[in-house]
Scaffold this motif. Structure first.
Motif, mmCIF file in Angstrom:
data_model
loop_
_atom_site.group_PDB
_atom_site.id
_atom_site.type_symbol
_atom_site.label_atom_id
_atom_site.label_comp_id
_atom_site.label_asym_id
_atom_site.label_seq_id
_atom_site.Cartn_x
_atom_site.Cartn_y
_atom_site.Cartn_z
ATOM 1 N N ASN A 4 0.803 -1.056 0.073
ATOM 2 C CA ASN A 4 -0.035 0.085 -0.021
ATOM 3 C C ASN A 4 0.874 1.258 0.014
ATOM 4 O OD1 ASN A 4 -2.090 1.982 0.360
ATOM 5 N ND2 ASN A 4 -2.881 1.047 2.155
ATOM 6 N N ALA A 5 0.721 2.265 -0.952
ATOM 7 C CA ALA A 5 1.616 3.463 -0.923
ATOM 8 C C ALA A 5 1.155 4.209 0.111
ATOM 9 C CB ALA A 5 1.075 4.226 -2.297
ATOM 10 N N THR A 6 0.051 4.256 0.943
ATOM 11 C CA THR A 6 0.195 4.970 1.939
ATOM 12 C C THR A 6 0.879 4.546 3.172
ATOM 13 O OG1 THR A 6 -2.119 5.509 1.232
ATOM 14 C CG2 THR A 6 -1.655 6.040 3.685
ATOM 15 N N LEU A 7 1.110 3.134 3.344
ATOM 16 C CA LEU A 7 2.023 2.627 4.194
ATOM 17 C C LEU A 7 3.146 2.801 4.305
ATOM 18 C CD1 LEU A 7 1.728 0.618 6.887
ATOM 19 C CD2 LEU A 7 2.118 -1.214 5.365
ATOM 20 N N VAL A 8 3.600 2.665 2.841
ATOM 21 C CA VAL A 8 5.185 3.132 2.670
ATOM 22 C C VAL A 8 5.511 4.205 2.744
ATOM 23 C CG1 VAL A 8 6.812 3.050 0.820
ATOM 24 C CG2 VAL A 8 5.435 1.211 0.775
ATOM 25 N N GLY A 9 4.405 5.250 2.643
ATOM 26 C CA GLY A 9 4.793 6.729 2.678
ATOM 27 C C GLY A 9 4.922 6.834 4.230
ATOM 28 N N GLN A 10 4.098 6.308 5.254
ATOM 29 C CA GLN A 10 3.919 6.641 6.609
ATOM 30 C C GLN A 10 5.095 5.992 7.290
ATOM 31 O OE1 GLN A 10 0.322 4.718 7.876
ATOM 32 N NE2 GLN A 10 -0.867 6.627 7.385
ATOM 33 N N LEU A 11 5.731 4.684 6.746
ATOM 34 C CA LEU A 11 7.042 4.433 7.039
ATOM 35 C C LEU A 11 7.965 5.306 6.848
ATOM 36 C CD1 LEU A 11 6.678 0.506 6.382
ATOM 37 C CD2 LEU A 11 6.576 1.523 8.709
#
Length: 73
Positions: A4-11
């Motif tokens: 998920n792109a959102t999860l990668v961005g948050q990480l």
């Protein structure tokens, strides 16, 4: 496996904040401007390998001498 792109961005954001704090802590001992060292560490951590390289550079740098030798009475 689906990323998920959102999860990668948050990480990446969490990694940048953690690296910024670590670089600030090291910057207090090893540089004259620890805030700048922390900001550079956080900025470079957007690309994680650059943040790690900057952290290694800070670790290898010698500590600055914070005691003043002008007060020798």
């Amino acid at each position: 496996m689906d990323f998920n792109a959102t999860l990668v961005g948050q990480l990446i954001i969490v990694f940048a904040l953690v690296m910024g704090c670590i670089c600030y802590y090291l910057g207090r001992r090893k540089t004259q401007s620890p805030v700048l060292a922390g900001l550079i560490g956080a900025g470079l951590s957007i690309v994680p390998i650059l943040g790690v390289v900057y952290l290694v550079v800070l670790l290898l740098k010698k500590d600055i001498n914070t005691t003043s030798s002008a007060v020798n009475i």
